[in-house]
Design a protein around this motif. Structure first.
Motif, short mmCIF file in Angstrom:
data_model
loop_
_atom_site.label_atom_id
_atom_site.label_comp_id
_atom_site.label_asym_id
_atom_site.label_seq_id
_atom_site.Cartn_x
_atom_site.Cartn_y
_atom_site.Cartn_z
N ARG A 61 10.41 -10.02 8.44
CA ARG A 61 9.31 -9.05 8.35
C ARG A 61 8.94 -8.61 9.76
O ARG A 61 8.62 -9.44 10.62
CB ARG A 61 8.09 -9.71 7.71
N GLU A 62 8.97 -7.31 10.02
CA GLU A 62 8.64 -6.82 11.35
C GLU A 62 7.14 -6.94 11.60
O GLU A 62 6.33 -6.77 10.70
CB GLU A 62 9.08 -5.36 11.51
N LYS A 72 3.67 -4.51 10.27
CA LYS A 72 3.77 -3.99 8.91
C LYS A 72 2.58 -4.51 8.10
O LYS A 72 2.45 -5.70 7.90
CB LYS A 72 5.09 -4.40 8.27
N ARG A 73 1.75 -3.59 7.67
CA ARG A 73 0.53 -3.97 6.97
C ARG A 73 0.48 -3.37 5.59
O ARG A 73 1.02 -2.30 5.33
CB ARG A 73 -0.70 -3.50 7.77
N CYS A 119 10.76 0.34 6.12
CA CYS A 119 9.69 0.01 5.17
C CYS A 119 8.41 -0.35 5.93
O CYS A 119 8.38 -1.33 6.68
CB CYS A 119 10.11 -1.15 4.28
N PRO A 120 7.32 0.42 5.74
CA PRO A 120 6.10 0.18 6.52
C PRO A 120 5.30 -1.05 6.07
O PRO A 120 4.44 -1.51 6.81
CB PRO A 120 5.29 1.46 6.30
N THR A 121 5.58 -1.56 4.88
CA THR A 121 4.80 -2.68 4.36
C THR A 121 5.60 -3.98 4.25
O THR A 121 5.05 -5.02 3.90
CB THR A 121 4.23 -2.34 2.97
N GLY A 122 6.90 -3.92 4.52
CA GLY A 122 7.73 -5.11 4.41
C GLY A 122 8.08 -5.47 2.98
O GLY A 122 8.41 -6.61 2.69
#
Length: 203
Positions: free
Chosen positions: A51-52, A55-56, A103-106
């Motif tokens: 997971r980066e 990422k929220r 993917c912005p949210t993981g």
């Protein structure tokens, strides 16, 4: 901040390429972000989901999943939430990892071990932005609305695809494939080029 600066640089570079066209397409920009120079900077932890940082989850996702958890005794678990999505990944997936990196949210996670790479999907993290679907070079991703609420409150992870990680001893390139004994695509391409040149020179 670093990611924002990197994205701005890539946006300008992509704009320069698209200067002669009618405009910059969203897909072109997303693909430029997912190229190897960007993907190589992702942190990978052996045996853990990558997971980066940064990422929220949107507040509405957190609120809804919390609501389902608190009221699950009133639900059978078979109900579907239309504002969450289910993902399907076709066999044409090459394992490039663009979807996981964008993917912005993981919601899409890339889990890597010594010689395997596994892509996982957590619907309770998906915001439905469809960046993965739009940016996939192979068009292998399909999102459809509706997902069982039980999988949301349990935050179930689904395995989408599993690939073998290879390291070619000849060209020293790394590549992924669904088979454990797949030939190196870089070496195969080089052989094809040499054969083409040989045919041109010698007939």
């Amino acid at each position: 901040e670093t990611n924002r600066k990197e994205a701005a640089k890539r946006y300008k570079a992509c704009q320069a390429i698209q200067e002669g066209k009618s405009g910059l397409r969203r897909r072109d920009f997303l693909l430029s972000l997912g190229r190897p120079s960007s993907r190589g900077k992702r942190s990978r932890k052996s045996g853990e989901e990558s997971r980066e940082t940064g990422k929220r989850l949107p507040a509405w996702i957190v609120a809804l999943v919390t609501f389902f958890k608190h009221h699950r005794e009133r639900l059978t678990g078979k109900e579907e939430a239309p504002f969450f999505h289910r993902m399907e990944m076709a066999e044409s997936c090459s394992g490039c990892g663009v979807c996981a990196s964008l993917c912005p949210t993981g919601a899409i996670g890339e889990q890597q071990t010594e010689n395997r790479v596994r892509f996982e999907w957590t619907s309770s993290r998906c915001s439905g932005c469809r960046l993965c679907e739009e940016a996939c070079p192979e068009g292998a991703i399909r999102l459809s609305p509706g997902f069982p609420v039980r999988n949301l409150w349990e935050e179930t992870r689904f395995i989408l695809m599993t690939f073998h990680q290879h390291h070619c001893p000849e060209c020293r390139q790394e590549y992924r494939s669904s088979s454990s004994d797949a030939p190196c695509p870089y070496c195969e391409k080089q052989k094809e080029l040499l054969e083409d040149v040989s045919r041109i020179l010698y007939g």
